[in-house]
Design a protein around this motif. Structure first.
Motif, PDB file in Angstrom:
ATOM      1  N   VAL A  44       5.530  -4.657  -6.922  1.00 56.53           N
ATOM      2  CA  VAL A  44       6.941  -4.375  -6.699  1.00 56.53           C
ATOM      3  C   VAL A  44       7.603  -5.627  -6.140  1.00 56.53           C
ATOM      4  O   VAL A  44       7.069  -6.284  -5.242  1.00 56.53           O
ATOM      5  N   PHE A  45       8.759  -5.952  -6.701  1.00 58.24           N
ATOM      6  CA  PHE A  45       9.546  -7.054  -6.165  1.00 58.24           C
ATOM      7  C   PHE A  45      10.952  -6.526  -5.904  1.00 58.24           C
ATOM      8  O   PHE A  45      11.640  -6.074  -6.819  1.00 58.24           O
ATOM      9  N   CYS A  46      11.374  -6.570  -4.654  1.00 60.44           N
ATOM     10  CA  CYS A  46      12.702  -6.040  -4.293  1.00 60.44           C
ATOM     11  C   CYS A  46      13.556  -7.167  -3.725  1.00 60.44           C
ATOM     12  O   CYS A  46      13.166  -7.844  -2.778  1.00 60.44           O
ATOM     13  N   LEU A  47      14.713  -7.376  -4.331  1.00 58.54           N
ATOM     14  CA  LEU A  47      15.640  -8.405  -3.871  1.00 58.54           C
ATOM     15  C   LEU A  47      16.771  -7.700  -3.128  1.00 58.54           C
ATOM     16  O   LEU A  47      17.450  -6.841  -3.697  1.00 58.54           O
ATOM     17  N   THR A  48      17.008  -8.081  -1.892  1.00 56.15           N
ATOM     18  CA  THR A  48      17.902  -7.252  -1.074  1.00 56.15           C
ATOM     19  C   THR A  48      19.397  -7.564  -1.278  1.00 56.15           C
ATOM     20  O   THR A  48      20.041  -8.154  -0.419  1.00 56.15           O
ATOM     21  N   HIS A  49      19.902  -7.140  -2.411  1.00 51.88           N
ATOM     22  CA  HIS A  49      21.354  -7.129  -2.601  1.00 51.88           C
ATOM     23  C   HIS A  49      21.889  -5.886  -1.905  1.00 51.88           C
ATOM     24  O   HIS A  49      22.081  -4.831  -2.528  1.00 51.88           O
ATOM     25  N   THR A  50      22.144  -6.051  -0.625  1.00 50.63           N
ATOM     26  CA  THR A  50      22.380  -4.914   0.271  1.00 50.63           C
ATOM     27  C   THR A  50      23.429  -3.940  -0.209  1.00 50.63           C
ATOM     28  O   THR A  50      23.297  -2.732  -0.043  1.00 50.63           O
ATOM     29  N   TYR A  51      24.489  -4.475  -0.784  1.00 49.59           N
ATOM     30  CA  TYR A  51      25.637  -3.607  -1.060  1.00 49.59           C
ATOM     31  C   TYR A  51      25.328  -2.537  -2.096  1.00 49.59           C
ATOM     32  O   TYR A  51      25.997  -1.514  -2.154  1.00 49.59           O
ATOM     33  N   THR A  52      24.293  -2.764  -2.875  1.00 45.68           N
ATOM     34  CA  THR A  52      23.903  -1.736  -3.842  1.00 45.68           C
ATOM     35  C   THR A  52      23.251  -0.530  -3.166  1.00 45.68           C
ATOM     36  O   THR A  52      22.967   0.461  -3.822  1.00 45.68           O
ATOM     37  N   GLY A  53      23.038  -0.621  -1.859  1.00 46.32           N
ATOM     38  CA  GLY A  53      22.450   0.506  -1.136  1.00 46.32           C
ATOM     39  C   GLY A  53      23.481   1.482  -0.596  1.00 46.32           C
ATOM     40  O   GLY A  53      23.119   2.559  -0.115  1.00 46.32           O
ATOM     41  N   TYR A  54      24.760   1.113  -0.657  1.00 46.49           N
ATOM     42  CA  TYR A  54      25.789   2.019  -0.125  1.00 46.49           C
ATOM     43  C   TYR A  54      25.956   3.254  -1.010  1.00 46.49           C
ATOM     44  O   TYR A  54      26.059   3.139  -2.238  1.00 46.49           O
ATOM     45  N   GLY A 114      13.775   2.608  -1.567  1.00 42.10           N
ATOM     46  CA  GLY A 114      13.480   2.509  -2.997  1.00 42.10           C
ATOM     47  C   GLY A 114      12.217   1.711  -3.253  1.00 42.10           C
ATOM     48  O   GLY A 114      11.338   2.109  -4.032  1.00 42.10           O
ATOM     49  N   ALA A 115      12.105   0.580  -2.560  1.00 39.80           N
ATOM     50  CA  ALA A 115      10.900  -0.245  -2.720  1.00 39.80           C
ATOM     51  C   ALA A 115       9.663   0.524  -2.270  1.00 39.80           C
ATOM     52  O   ALA A 115       8.592   0.440  -2.892  1.00 39.80           O
ATOM     53  N   ALA A 116       9.811   1.296  -1.196  1.00 36.89           N
ATOM     54  CA  ALA A 116       8.664   2.068  -0.695  1.00 36.89           C
ATOM     55  C   ALA A 116       8.184   3.064  -1.751  1.00 36.89           C
ATOM     56  O   ALA A 116       6.981   3.228  -1.967  1.00 36.89           O
ATOM     57  N   LYS A 117       9.146   3.711  -2.387  1.00 34.74           N
ATOM     58  CA  LYS A 117       8.765   4.649  -3.442  1.00 34.74           C
ATOM     59  C   LYS A 117       7.963   3.934  -4.531  1.00 34.74           C
ATOM     60  O   LYS A 117       6.930   4.422  -4.989  1.00 34.74           O
ATOM     61  N   ALA A 118       8.443   2.763  -4.916  1.00 38.87           N
ATOM     62  CA  ALA A 118       7.759   2.007  -5.962  1.00 38.87           C
ATOM     63  C   ALA A 118       6.378   1.567  -5.504  1.00 38.87           C
ATOM     64  O   ALA A 118       5.387   1.664  -6.238  1.00 38.87           O
ATOM     65  N   ILE A 119       6.292   1.106  -4.266  1.00 35.37           N
ATOM     66  CA  ILE A 119       5.000   0.657  -3.733  1.00 35.37           C
ATOM     67  C   ILE A 119       4.006   1.811  -3.724  1.00 35.37           C
ATOM     68  O   ILE A 119       2.823   1.644  -4.002  1.00 35.37           O
ATOM     69  N   ARG A 120       4.514   3.005  -3.421  1.00 38.25           N
ATOM     70  CA  ARG A 120       3.648   4.185  -3.392  1.00 38.25           C
ATOM     71  C   ARG A 120       3.378   4.734  -4.781  1.00 38.25           C
ATOM     72  O   ARG A 120       2.748   5.782  -4.938  1.00 38.25           O
ATOM     73  N   GLY A 121       3.922   4.073  -5.786  1.00 39.00           N
ATOM     74  CA  GLY A 121       3.651   4.496  -7.154  1.00 39.00           C
ATOM     75  C   GLY A 121       4.475   5.700  -7.589  1.00 39.00           C
ATOM     76  O   GLY A 121       4.213   6.320  -8.612  1.00 39.00           O
ATOM     77  N   LEU A 122       5.506   6.022  -6.810  1.00 40.99           N
ATOM     78  CA  LEU A 122       6.376   7.139  -7.196  1.00 40.99           C
ATOM     79  C   LEU A 122       7.371   6.662  -8.238  1.00 40.99           C
ATOM     80  O   LEU A 122       7.645   5.475  -8.362  1.00 40.99           O
TER      81      LEU A 122
END
Lengths: 376, 376, 376, 376
Positions: free
Chosen positions: C131-141, C332-340
């Motif tokens: 998993v590679f997560c780039l923190t474009h924060t504003y997409t989290g709103y 979101g990254a956590a879900k991906a890391i957990r394979g969800l």
């Protein structure tokens, strides 16, 4: 169409409300100012008439002279309507004489300085076919009219809560300055009547509630504040409201909310939704409810009621302001003067004036007797 | 720095306020949740503990078991503080036992369901060196703290008027639906106590007034509304306020202001200016006065007081929200638990809880006895 | 659920973005910080680790030591993901080594300092299940996500105009002060890369456009400004945009818009309506169209898309802020890391990073070559 | 004071801009409408004159008849000024004849349909002592004037960035409807000239920048969009700006920003601060800077410049709107017509008209030639 000949009592040089009335009469394009009695000092009155380019013959020294002079003129030339924009305590005398002599009257609020006088005027009008317009300006705003229309259409369901506010700060600088206090007519009970805050602005909130909701306030409990012991007039207060239905409301008004300009707002909540409007941003009306996006109504759109739409001349996005709101009332009165059909809500009349006076007297009484409930 | 071991009573699966407390405790980075009693059903409690990755041994079935179990542990491992996030009616019992056994307590508001119980807790705490934090969340917002600081600095001069509002609409959908009404614990006096609206949200407005101004409310006159005859609880109301000084105020609160979400706001006016804040846009604090441009304070700037500045972590323009406000209270409590110096205003304590209960009881009494003034 | 073991590169004492990453990781409740390399100075790094209460053994002096140390640990104990929160120029080296050794990576933006490096990372990831997560924060709103959902649902019809802005003023005080300029790493091309304004904030606007609309920017024409002749970096600029469809757009970004805090906003207009959002009031999303009242979407309501609804934890009216937005990406990254299963849009990945770098290089090139169109 | 006799070309029944001009002329109280040529159809023109209560003798069939008829009248009765409120393509002819015959002219923007025509009018005026007022309405707002005053006073320091926007959505419904498109004169190059969006609204943004800052735009690079292949006119565009100083700017304008009403706004940033204003909330002017609270200027306060103060008639808190802004320009022109001293900025004149035309032609040229820089 021929303009309506308009006279004016008060409102000479330096009087902002007189100027506002005249601008309103010009903006709606239904009136021509032809003369009046612009100041207690005839000299000042003449100076104003000259500046304004009026016929000096029709700048009168007394109300009796005005009535006599105008009645002598041929009907087409004569003043048809007269605006009264003096301090409160002489509204009554002028209105009375004008009505008795067959003039339509446009009068600033509050109507008089007592319920008794107000009801007397109401009585006088009953027997005559005269238009009486009381300038509760805020009822002229397109979005206030849209609010009224939406409530009539039932979008709020059954009303559950009403909250109106009118906060100003202008008395703050005055009340802490003895000299200024003595020179302010609104703080002088001989000129203003029994109340400052409730009579000047609380009554606007009162009127706005009844105008937008169609509900009548039945009794009130008031808690007023005069801030200084040697000041006989209320400058601030909260008024609890009882209506016919099982819901409650409150009016909050202050002239010592330091820094506030003209912060009048109203919120009405019902079983299906809530509506909120505020005068300092008058082109936005908010409809909120349980689970839909907030809806913001703005003037000039076809989605507005016909009444609201007709109250805004420009395309959407062009802000109209206080003169246009004022002008809408003058327009409504002009329609009535011309004998055209006028719908309820186009301008406030004598009943609104009487109710306003009842509110003011009840507010003062409730406060004086220890914050008890008083019927209206 | 070693984290503080935190326990929790209530707040299991689906409980939003428990989740908010836990997020707050994590965001401020001073606590580790080590166990608790998360639900009346031990089974549900265990399920939650498992999900949360907690030691199941420390997921207890009763408050007595929790106290016994924790006291057996070596001091460094033991819960130091316990958060109580249950419905109101069991705050007292849990707080009492926890205090008697030497645990610091963080408790949701209102403190208890009666003044008597609240004062008993106050009494218990007097003899002990324990931290008690009552989560009046709104006092954690940077701009509320800035408001407090500015008033302390005297920018408002002498106070003339206070107006606080807390309008919500969430009970609207419930109160018109019999089944939903019966299933809502806040509307059940056995669980919530004598009041719904005043106890749940009016008390926040009450606390916010006293927090920001430093003024104490001396007596109140309340006008409450339960909307339906078969509903014993207030859902809406206006409360007139008297203070020591010669100024007045009002609290308006409603749970049936349909469409309102969490509209808590406060305005304070003095002889030199006014300050206004509202929770739904918490990063703006407005200072208004007689003749200067409006000043808008925002978090993160050096112009704020040290206290307000320390309550916002990011640079200006990055909105922090409710969890951060909550986290600021947890942070304040953590400092106190660690024996560090805590300034007044960092978190609400037992006195705030007692005063809140006095307000609630007085509001209900005033309303019941015909809208009379009741001392606090 | 067991927490994910998180490491961190950079972000030690005083680093605000590192702190923000950690708060985000705690608020979403899916991670435990277990170690890292928090500063170029190992001493400072250790100091931070101590303050944070971390195992000092896992506070490493170099990236190689970190990789070696962690790989020796049993799988359940080992760092699973590593956050890179250093200045831009060492993102690449660290990301490369971490990916090569099987760690999931969460990386601050911009991804690297060149398109070449970015594409190399993309290439590396292709062969690995990481998993590679780039923190474009504003997409989290929540309301940005609702905007994306509404556009996907077609409420705007065919897009006609896109306008994104990111205005800050923080460089103003620095650029007029020689000493401060030299000490600001973002203004040093050796550390920041070829661009300041476009790389730091313009790229957020770029990402926000592609995120909310699903449209790809095909070529750009840039006009940048470095304000001072001896400053090699852009501080301000306007970028014209071309898309596949027959509509146009613009990005405006500035670090010398004095007084602006973090004023990022986006407006998208289509044949059926327009959508507008701004970060400083992130809980309001405006939908406007030809002749309906403006609709204002707010978080927490059932009317939002499932994705937007799941991105806000509290009931409506409780403002969540930047940490919660950040936390949504970590979640979101956590879900991906957990394979969800993870839906598009839950967190930005390597492709977003590569596109961002292409934007930055194209912007600088267009400006340098006389404001010509450059393909992306 | 004697009113100025005003004539009008165009603006008959149903023409909103003519009505706005007339309301403006009445609200400022300096003019009397005495006649004109209100429609290409003389019959319609007469109908309007009748409704308006005008002397039908002075309702002319052609511009030549008007000039001849008026010149025959004694000087005190004759039209002194004439407002031109027709579609763009006949501005020139009418203005030319009116100037040649000694009438003051008030003209809607854009001045003409080409720079050549505009410069010809400028040339004509040079030799005559005539007032020429171009109604760039937004320069009449009190807070726009305050913005100009503050910038003149140096509160922004050296300018670093200028950003102006004018977004409307009204063409959206038209452009997707073939029939409506053909019937809209603004989209017909024969009537409107070479540009729709830039000529109609972009030029307002252009004027507002030069008005508030005193800076001249030297060259531009434009990227325009006509949305449909068979539409010859721009409906949308972005224009990059170059000034004399080392700062940059941008104008964004659209008539297909669906849902936007009349969203014109301007932001100017300098080394000491930034100023922001927007027309849909015209009574708020924001001054922001590095580390002071945001300052919000509002009309009617003594803290405003004399010029801004004189441009608002009512006390603070009473919103004036677009007619009052318009009226301020008419007032300025009236002063000039009466030979009174007029300060720069009281109303836009022929130079503003010429510059506007240069902007429009340059915008179209830049776009056509591939988005290159074009001098103004």
């Amino acid at each position: 169409m021929k303009k309506i000949n308009l006279g004016m009592i008060g409102g000479g040089i330096g009087a902002f409300i007189g100027d506002a009335h005249r601008r309103a009469s010009r903006i709606c394009n239904d009136y021509t100012l032809v003369g009046g009695l612009f100041s207690a000092s005839h000299e000042k009155s003449l100076k104003f008439a000259k500046e304004e380019g009026l016929d000096l013959e029709r700048c009168y020294a007394t109300i009796d002279a005005l009535i006599k002079g105008e009645l002598k003129l041929p009907e087409g030339e004569r003043m048809q309507a007269v605006s009264i924009v003096t301090p409160n305590y002489i509204h009554f005398e002028h209105a009375k004489k004008l009505i008795e002599n067959g003039f339509h009257v446009i009068c600033d609020k509050p109507l008089t300085t007592s319920v008794e006088d107000a009801e007397y005027l109401q009585h006088l009008l009953k027997e005559r076919e005269l238009v009486f317009c009381l300038t509760h300006t805020y009822t002229g705003y397109p979005m206030v009219r849209q609010m009224r229309s939406l409530i009539q259409q039932g979008v709020l369901g059954k009303i559950q809560r009403i909250d109106a506010q009118y906060y100003q700060g202008w008395v703050n600088a005055i009340i802490h300055n003895k000299g200024a206090t003595l020179n302010t007519w609104r703080l002088d009970p001989k000129i203003s009547g029994i109340s400052s805050c409730m009579a000047d602005i609380g009554v606007h909130a009162f009127n706005l509630i009844e105008y937008t909701t169609g509900e009548k306030i039945k009794k009130i409990l008031a808690d007023l504040n005069s801030l200084k012991e040697d000041n006989p007039m209320d400058l601030d207060g909260t008024v609890l409201l009882r209506f016919d239905g099982n819901f409650k409301g409150v009016i909050r008004a202050s002239q010592i909310a330091t820094g506030e300009e003209n912060n009048i707002r109203i919120a009405v909540y019902g079983s299906k939704g809530g509506l909120k409007w505020e005068q300092e941003d008058p082109n936005y009306l908010y409809l909120i409810n349980d689970d839909e996006p907030v809806k913001v109504y703005k003037p000039g759109h076809e989605y507005n009621s016909g009444f609201a739409l007709a109250s805004h001349v420009l395309p959407p996005g062009h802000p109209e302001g206080i003169y246009e709101a004022f002008g809408n009332l003058y327009k409504g009165a002009a329609k009535a003067i011309r004998g055209l059909k006028v719908d309820a809500g186009e301008f406030p009349g004598i009943e609104d004036g009487v109710r306003g006076m009842k509110f003011i007297e009840a507010a003062v009484k409730s406060n004086k007797e220890g914050n008890i409930w008083v019927e209206i």
